[in-house]
Design a protein around this motif. Sequence first.
Motif, PDB file in Angstrom:
ATOM      1  N   PHE A 222      60.241 -19.625   8.166  1.00 26.29           N
ATOM      2  CA  PHE A 222      60.497 -18.496   8.340  1.00 26.29           C
ATOM      3  C   PHE A 222      61.746 -18.532   9.291  1.00 26.29           C
ATOM      4  O   PHE A 222      61.977 -19.363  10.436  1.00 26.29           O
ATOM      5  CB  PHE A 222      59.591 -17.630   9.104  1.00 26.29           C
ATOM      6  N   VAL A 223      63.144 -17.669   8.999  1.00 31.35           N
ATOM      7  CA  VAL A 223      64.451 -17.756   9.972  1.00 31.35           C
ATOM      8  C   VAL A 223      64.796 -16.401   9.870  1.00 31.35           C
ATOM      9  O   VAL A 223      64.739 -15.527   8.975  1.00 31.35           O
ATOM     10  CB  VAL A 223      65.620 -18.289   9.011  1.00 31.35           C
ATOM     11  N   GLU A 224      64.719 -16.072  11.239  1.00 26.08           N
ATOM     12  CA  GLU A 224      65.123 -14.623  11.570  1.00 26.08           C
ATOM     13  C   GLU A 224      66.390 -14.705  12.233  1.00 26.08           C
ATOM     14  O   GLU A 224      66.766 -15.206  13.333  1.00 26.08           O
ATOM     15  CB  GLU A 224      64.009 -13.952  12.590  1.00 26.08           C
ATOM     16  N   LEU A 225      67.385 -13.722  11.863  1.00 23.93           N
ATOM     17  CA  LEU A 225      68.729 -13.643  12.314  1.00 23.93           C
ATOM     18  C   LEU A 225      68.608 -12.453  13.274  1.00 23.93           C
ATOM     19  O   LEU A 225      68.171 -11.356  12.809  1.00 23.93           O
ATOM     20  CB  LEU A 225      69.825 -13.186  11.148  1.00 23.93           C
ATOM     21  N   HIS A 226      69.151 -12.560  14.485  1.00 19.81           N
ATOM     22  CA  HIS A 226      68.947 -11.318  15.454  1.00 19.81           C
ATOM     23  C   HIS A 226      70.287 -11.358  16.205  1.00 19.81           C
ATOM     24  O   HIS A 226      70.789 -12.241  16.270  1.00 19.81           O
ATOM     25  CB  HIS A 226      67.614 -11.336  16.209  1.00 19.81           C
ATOM     26  N   ILE A 227      70.513 -10.337  17.222  1.00 18.07           N
ATOM     27  CA  ILE A 227      71.307 -10.571  17.909  1.00 18.07           C
ATOM     28  C   ILE A 227      70.733 -10.977  19.272  1.00 18.07           C
ATOM     29  O   ILE A 227      69.474 -10.780  19.550  1.00 18.07           O
ATOM     30  CB  ILE A 227      72.092  -8.862  18.470  1.00 18.07           C
ATOM     31  N   GLU A 228      71.804 -11.398  20.222  1.00 19.17           N
ATOM     32  CA  GLU A 228      71.269 -12.007  21.388  1.00 19.17           C
ATOM     33  C   GLU A 228      70.391 -11.348  22.467  1.00 19.17           C
ATOM     34  O   GLU A 228      69.491 -11.478  22.964  1.00 19.17           O
ATOM     35  CB  GLU A 228      72.297 -13.137  21.891  1.00 19.17           C
ATOM     36  N   GLN A 229      70.962 -10.222  22.669  1.00 17.15           N
ATOM     37  CA  GLN A 229      70.578  -9.293  23.475  1.00 17.15           C
ATOM     38  C   GLN A 229      70.698  -9.479  24.931  1.00 17.15           C
ATOM     39  O   GLN A 229      69.874  -9.140  25.998  1.00 17.15           O
ATOM     40  CB  GLN A 229      69.020  -8.883  23.436  1.00 17.15           C
ATOM     41  N   GLY A 230      71.518 -10.587  25.041  1.00 17.47           N
ATOM     42  CA  GLY A 230      71.786 -11.070  26.441  1.00 17.47           C
ATOM     43  C   GLY A 230      73.258 -11.544  26.474  1.00 17.47           C
ATOM     44  O   GLY A 230      73.947 -11.571  25.380  1.00 17.47           O
TER      45      GLY A 230
ATOM     46  N   VAL B  27      63.958   0.982  19.869  1.00 14.98           N
ATOM     47  CA  VAL B  27      63.439   1.654  21.070  1.00 14.98           C
ATOM     48  C   VAL B  27      64.021   3.128  21.077  1.00 14.98           C
ATOM     49  O   VAL B  27      64.947   3.400  20.414  1.00 14.98           O
ATOM     50  CB  VAL B  27      63.673   0.686  22.324  1.00 14.98           C
ATOM     51  N   GLU B  28      63.375   3.780  22.005  1.00 13.93           N
ATOM     52  CA  GLU B  28      64.136   5.049  22.219  1.00 13.93           C
ATOM     53  C   GLU B  28      65.480   4.930  22.570  1.00 13.93           C
ATOM     54  O   GLU B  28      65.701   4.215  23.716  1.00 13.93           O
ATOM     55  CB  GLU B  28      63.380   5.956  23.299  1.00 13.93           C
ATOM     56  N   ALA B  29      66.565   5.778  22.403  1.00 16.98           N
ATOM     57  CA  ALA B  29      67.743   5.510  22.676  1.00 16.98           C
ATOM     58  C   ALA B  29      68.287   4.276  22.805  1.00 16.98           C
ATOM     59  O   ALA B  29      69.159   3.767  23.447  1.00 16.98           O
ATOM     60  CB  ALA B  29      67.951   6.100  24.237  1.00 16.98           C
ATOM     61  N   GLY B  30      68.023   3.418  21.574  1.00 15.67           N
ATOM     62  CA  GLY B  30      68.385   2.197  21.306  1.00 15.67           C
ATOM     63  C   GLY B  30      69.727   1.999  20.686  1.00 15.67           C
ATOM     64  O   GLY B  30      70.658   3.033  20.519  1.00 15.67           O
ATOM     65  N   GLY B  31      70.103   1.014  20.314  1.00 11.82           N
ATOM     66  CA  GLY B  31      71.362   0.511  19.627  1.00 11.82           C
ATOM     67  C   GLY B  31      71.212   0.475  17.910  1.00 11.82           C
ATOM     68  O   GLY B  31      70.395   0.823  17.521  1.00 11.82           O
ATOM     69  N   ARG B  32      72.399   0.094  17.339  1.00  9.73           N
ATOM     70  CA  ARG B  32      72.359   0.049  16.038  1.00  9.73           C
ATOM     71  C   ARG B  32      72.281  -1.489  15.314  1.00  9.73           C
ATOM     72  O   ARG B  32      72.478  -1.680  14.252  1.00  9.73           O
ATOM     73  CB  ARG B  32      73.896   0.317  15.699  1.00  9.73           C
ATOM     74  N   PHE B  33      71.903  -2.458  16.140  1.00  8.97           N
ATOM     75  CA  PHE B  33      71.862  -3.762  15.755  1.00  8.97           C
ATOM     76  C   PHE B  33      70.673  -4.765  15.946  1.00  8.97           C
ATOM     77  O   PHE B  33      70.053  -5.451  14.974  1.00  8.97           O
ATOM     78  CB  PHE B  33      72.853  -4.579  16.352  1.00  8.97           C
TER      79      PHE B  33
END
Length: 416
Positions: A187-195, A85-91
């Motif tokens: 299908f398996v997706e690894l992701h940050i929780e974001q919460g 996203v605009e001004a997002g993060g690195r993860f």
Amino acid sequence: MTVTPYLDRVESELKELADMVDADQPGWTRQAMTETDLAGRQWALKRMREVGLDAHIDEAGNVIGVLKGRRGGRQLMTGSHTDTVEAGGRFDGMIGVVGALEAVRLLKETGQQLDHDLVVVDFFNEEPNRFGLSCVGSRAMTGTLNPQAFGVTDETGTSFAQSLQIAGIEAEAMHRSRWDFSRTDAFVELHIEQGPRLEEMGTEIGMVTSITGVSRFRALFTGRRDHAGTTGMEARVDAGCAAAGTVLAVERIAEQGNSELPGSKGTSGGVRFTPEAINVVTELAEIRGEFRSPQGSWLREAEEQLSSAAAQEAARRGVDVEVAWLPTQDPRPMNDQVVAHCRDAVDQLGLSRAELFSGAEHDAAVIADHVPTAMLFVPSHKGRSHCPEEWTDLGDIQKGIAALTESLIRLDRVGS
Ligand SMILES: [Zn+2]
């Protein structure tokens, strides 16, 4: 034999992506359909080839790499996205792509050739773009991208189809990216929780149970442009006020929904008045907003309530209104069996785990309609995400990659 991801490799790849951002924006910005996004996906292509994948960029901008399995034919798939996203993060997104690259290296280094082909994907344009569309690459791969979307225009009159050309994508050719998912076992997706939940619980891995449904809209109010000083309050046809009332209705509907069903949310993420002049009654007002919920039936109700609230706010001021609903993503439960294998992998590694509902949308939600799917979450510091402060400790990413790799190994055994 369990695997241990190498932190230095993961760290340096995350840093390479973090350096490949739009210098004019705060945080780490690599929005889809920009030069930096193109650079990010070229980077993913190069890296995939370096780790030994047979890789290409498909007609929808997805970067796809295949690690040949011993038997082949059947596939396992993993990956995420490198757009932000605009001004997002690195993860957000990145750890699923970098994690998949590391998983491939670990499999090779430990001599664990899978029976399945392993397909790694960096999905094009996961985050909502300025046309209100998200998960564009995964929708194209699954054949669920609505062709009407190509004609949607932004505020400058540029269409989505035109903007795709910047990303090296021809709108008419996108349908050719359709993937034959009948060969894909999981299908398996690894992701940050974001919460904040994993961090609050002190838990290492989140096992996603289901992914939120999302319903987005654009409401356009048309009133009358008048002098702010000479036009009486009773004589105004103020599109701005009708829009403001509707923004509050989004909040009201979501609060009511949330009290009955936790997880229901409503947001007005964009409001634009025309003209933007302090002394002119607003002629045109546009709101872009969304509802999210674990329950599809509530989303339908919220859509109806919002459409009627907007109509009421407009009618009492003599304003015209059009509410357009963008394609809705229904809530997606994850596949019990795939989740169970991932859970066994996490247990084997001795990591703590908790079941979580994902309030954020993901490519996994799109893929889940076609393939048995699971998601693994790692903790987000203070739950912050979609902002420059987004942070996940490298040690937590390492555990997540180990869990992903071990999950793929288990799924390979059962699925062949
Ligand atoms: Zn993401």
